[in-house]
Write a protein that holds these residues in place. Sequence first.
Motif, PDB file in Angstrom:
ATOM      1  N   TYR A 152       2.770  14.861  -4.413  1.00 47.05           N
ATOM      2  CA  TYR A 152       2.238  14.785  -3.049  1.00 47.05           C
ATOM      3  C   TYR A 152       3.355  15.022  -2.026  1.00 47.05           C
ATOM      4  O   TYR A 152       3.139  15.663  -0.988  1.00 47.05           O
ATOM      5  CB  TYR A 152       1.592  13.430  -2.794  1.00 47.05           C
ATOM      6  CG  TYR A 152       0.329  13.180  -3.586  1.00 47.05           C
ATOM      7  CD1 TYR A 152      -0.458  14.233  -4.035  1.00 47.05           C
ATOM      8  CD2 TYR A 152      -0.080  11.881  -3.900  1.00 47.05           C
ATOM      9  CE1 TYR A 152      -1.614  14.008  -4.762  1.00 47.05           C
ATOM     10  CE2 TYR A 152      -1.241  11.650  -4.623  1.00 47.05           C
ATOM     11  CZ  TYR A 152      -1.999  12.713  -5.057  1.00 47.05           C
ATOM     12  OH  TYR A 152      -3.147  12.486  -5.783  1.00 47.05           O
TER      13      TYR A 152
ATOM     14  N   THR B 206      -7.962  19.683  -3.530  1.00 47.81           N
ATOM     15  CA  THR B 206      -7.748  18.235  -3.535  1.00 47.81           C
ATOM     16  C   THR B 206      -6.278  17.858  -3.378  1.00 47.81           C
ATOM     17  O   THR B 206      -5.956  16.973  -2.578  1.00 47.81           O
ATOM     18  CB  THR B 206      -8.332  17.611  -4.822  1.00 47.81           C
ATOM     19  OG1 THR B 206      -9.741  17.851  -4.860  1.00 47.81           O
ATOM     20  CG2 THR B 206      -8.086  16.115  -4.852  1.00 47.81           C
TER      21      THR B 206
ATOM     22  N   LYS C  60      -4.920  15.650  -0.134  1.00 46.95           N
ATOM     23  CA  LYS C  60      -4.162  14.403  -0.250  1.00 46.95           C
ATOM     24  C   LYS C  60      -2.766  14.545   0.343  1.00 46.95           C
ATOM     25  O   LYS C  60      -2.230  13.589   0.923  1.00 46.95           O
ATOM     26  CB  LYS C  60      -4.086  13.980  -1.711  1.00 46.95           C
ATOM     27  CG  LYS C  60      -5.434  13.546  -2.272  1.00 46.95           C
ATOM     28  CD  LYS C  60      -5.326  12.994  -3.672  1.00 46.95           C
ATOM     29  CE  LYS C  60      -6.673  12.479  -4.163  1.00 46.95           C
ATOM     30  NZ  LYS C  60      -6.606  11.903  -5.531  1.00 46.95           N
TER      31      LYS C  60
ATOM     32  N   VAL D  91      -3.119  14.077   4.010  1.00 46.36           N
ATOM     33  CA  VAL D  91      -3.225  12.642   4.302  1.00 46.36           C
ATOM     34  C   VAL D  91      -1.852  11.982   4.226  1.00 46.36           C
ATOM     35  O   VAL D  91      -1.491  11.158   5.073  1.00 46.36           O
ATOM     36  CB  VAL D  91      -4.210  11.965   3.326  1.00 46.36           C
ATOM     37  CG1 VAL D  91      -4.190  10.450   3.488  1.00 46.36           C
ATOM     38  CG2 VAL D  91      -5.619  12.498   3.538  1.00 46.36           C
ATOM     39  N   ALA D  92      -1.064  12.364   3.216  1.00 51.97           N
ATOM     40  CA  ALA D  92       0.275  11.803   3.057  1.00 51.97           C
ATOM     41  C   ALA D  92       1.165  12.166   4.245  1.00 51.97           C
ATOM     42  O   ALA D  92       1.932  11.331   4.738  1.00 51.97           O
ATOM     43  CB  ALA D  92       0.905  12.304   1.759  1.00 51.97           C
TER      44      ALA D  92
ATOM     45  N   LEU E  85       1.459   7.284  -0.893  1.00 51.74           N
ATOM     46  CA  LEU E  85       0.105   7.606  -1.347  1.00 51.74           C
ATOM     47  C   LEU E  85       0.016   7.556  -2.870  1.00 51.74           C
ATOM     48  O   LEU E  85      -0.961   7.045  -3.430  1.00 51.74           O
ATOM     49  CB  LEU E  85      -0.302   8.995  -0.836  1.00 51.74           C
ATOM     50  CG  LEU E  85      -1.768   9.386  -1.060  1.00 51.74           C
ATOM     51  CD1 LEU E  85      -2.691   8.461  -0.292  1.00 51.74           C
ATOM     52  CD2 LEU E  85      -2.009  10.832  -0.634  1.00 51.74           C
TER      53      LEU E  85
ATOM     54  N   GLU F 124      -2.400   5.020  -5.087  1.00 53.53           N
ATOM     55  CA  GLU F 124      -3.325   5.483  -6.132  1.00 53.53           C
ATOM     56  C   GLU F 124      -3.096   4.728  -7.441  1.00 53.53           C
ATOM     57  O   GLU F 124      -4.047   4.286  -8.093  1.00 53.53           O
ATOM     58  CB  GLU F 124      -3.169   6.989  -6.340  1.00 53.53           C
ATOM     59  CG  GLU F 124      -3.785   7.829  -5.252  1.00 53.53           C
ATOM     60  CD  GLU F 124      -3.965   9.274  -5.677  1.00 53.53           C
ATOM     61  OE1 GLU F 124      -3.650   9.605  -6.839  1.00 53.53           O
ATOM     62  OE2 GLU F 124      -4.442  10.072  -4.851  1.00 53.53           O
TER      63      GLU F 124
ATOM     64  N   ASP G 128     -10.089   6.691  -4.764  1.00 52.12           N
ATOM     65  CA  ASP G 128      -9.668   7.442  -3.580  1.00 52.12           C
ATOM     66  C   ASP G 128     -10.275   6.872  -2.308  1.00 52.12           C
ATOM     67  O   ASP G 128      -9.631   6.875  -1.253  1.00 52.12           O
ATOM     68  CB  ASP G 128     -10.050   8.916  -3.726  1.00 52.12           C
ATOM     69  CG  ASP G 128      -9.171   9.638  -4.740  1.00 52.12           C
ATOM     70  OD1 ASP G 128      -8.155   9.065  -5.158  1.00 52.12           O
ATOM     71  OD2 ASP G 128      -9.518  10.770  -5.120  1.00 52.12           O
TER      72      ASP G 128
ATOM     73  N   VAL H   6      -8.198   3.978  -1.332  1.00 58.39           N
ATOM     74  CA  VAL H   6      -6.904   4.456  -0.832  1.00 58.39           C
ATOM     75  C   VAL H   6      -7.040   4.941   0.611  1.00 58.39           C
ATOM     76  O   VAL H   6      -6.240   4.575   1.481  1.00 58.39           O
ATOM     77  CB  VAL H   6      -6.365   5.590  -1.725  1.00 58.39           C
ATOM     78  CG1 VAL H   6      -5.142   6.250  -1.083  1.00 58.39           C
ATOM     79  CG2 VAL H   6      -6.001   5.053  -3.099  1.00 58.39           C
ATOM     80  N   PHE H   7      -8.073   5.751   0.877  1.00 60.63           N
ATOM     81  CA  PHE H   7      -8.229   6.303   2.219  1.00 60.63           C
ATOM     82  C   PHE H   7      -8.585   5.232   3.244  1.00 60.63           C
ATOM     83  O   PHE H   7      -8.182   5.320   4.412  1.00 60.63           O
ATOM     84  CB  PHE H   7      -9.289   7.404   2.208  1.00 60.63           C
ATOM     85  CG  PHE H   7      -8.853   8.657   1.486  1.00 60.63           C
ATOM     86  CD1 PHE H   7      -7.517   8.955   1.336  1.00 60.63           C
ATOM     87  CD2 PHE H   7      -9.782   9.536   0.961  1.00 60.63           C
ATOM     88  CE1 PHE H   7      -7.094  10.098   0.666  1.00 60.63           C
ATOM     89  CE2 PHE H   7      -9.388  10.679   0.294  1.00 60.63           C
ATOM     90  CZ  PHE H   7      -8.042  10.960   0.145  1.00 60.63           C
TER      91      PHE H   7
END
Length: 300
Positions: free
Chosen positions: A18, A223, A227, A230-231, A250, A254, A270, A273-274
């Motif tokens: 990530y 995907t 992610k 998001v990171a 992140l 997970e 997920d 996590v979000f």
Amino acid sequence: MEYVVQQLLNTLSIGGNYALLALGLAIVFSVIGLVNFAYGEVIAVAGYVMFAVFAIGGIEYALVLMPIGVLAAVVISVTLERVAFRPVRYAPAATGLLTAFGVSILIKNFFITIVATRSKSVPTPAWLAHQIDIGIARIQVIQLLETTVTAIALLLLLLILRRTNIGLAMRAAARDFDMVRMVGINANKVIAAAFAVSGFLAGLAAIFIIARRGVVDPFMGFTPVLKAFVAAVLGGFGSLGGAVVGGFLLGALEVFFQLVLPPSIAGYRDAFVFVLVAAILVWRPQGLVGTKRQFGDKDE
């Protein structure tokens, strides 16, 4: 203790992937303010090139052929900058965003039309799945490679940014792009270098994505890049250090939720996590490393 070490290595390998992708997104955004949502397709290009060269050369030449996939990611990334993004560089930000979406759809549909949506199996060397003993822990070779390569790549990028002229120019452009142009630095070279670095990181990530999945398809980058985005936001979008911090955090989240959630709801990992990431961003909207700004603030 062995279990703790194993999960720590899982965190480093997942978070490292990530971090590579988040850094690739952040370095382009920091220079020209573009969120490159075609980044997932750069990964797909690298994946299909590796699939092709493995089919031609054979799995026994994996270590020789894999760099070709990384080179393909660099070439497609620089090509997209020249063909798609440079013409809209001075257009409103929304234009660049729509261009990125358009490029993403174009490349994805090219693969769907030419190669088909069905996944293509990519043979991976059997030794990647072997386990080795390191102290009290037993880990897979792929985990060790992923962690080591990520650390080396991040260190090399740090040296490039701090010790080379083009690296210093990219750092300067991230702070004040107009000033970089005013002092006579070739802006096109700086931006092309940023896209080349971004493509290189995507190519590295593609190797490990394929090694874990064993297949390639037109959607393989969606995907991971989602992610990674998001990171990058979690760390502070536009901050290179923040992208790395966000990527590893992140990955840690997970692994944590995978361990603590009951099997009946582990599939919603997920989502948990979000939700936690959203809570962190409510607390620090600028990200963990980003700088807080108010509406109406002028660019520095």
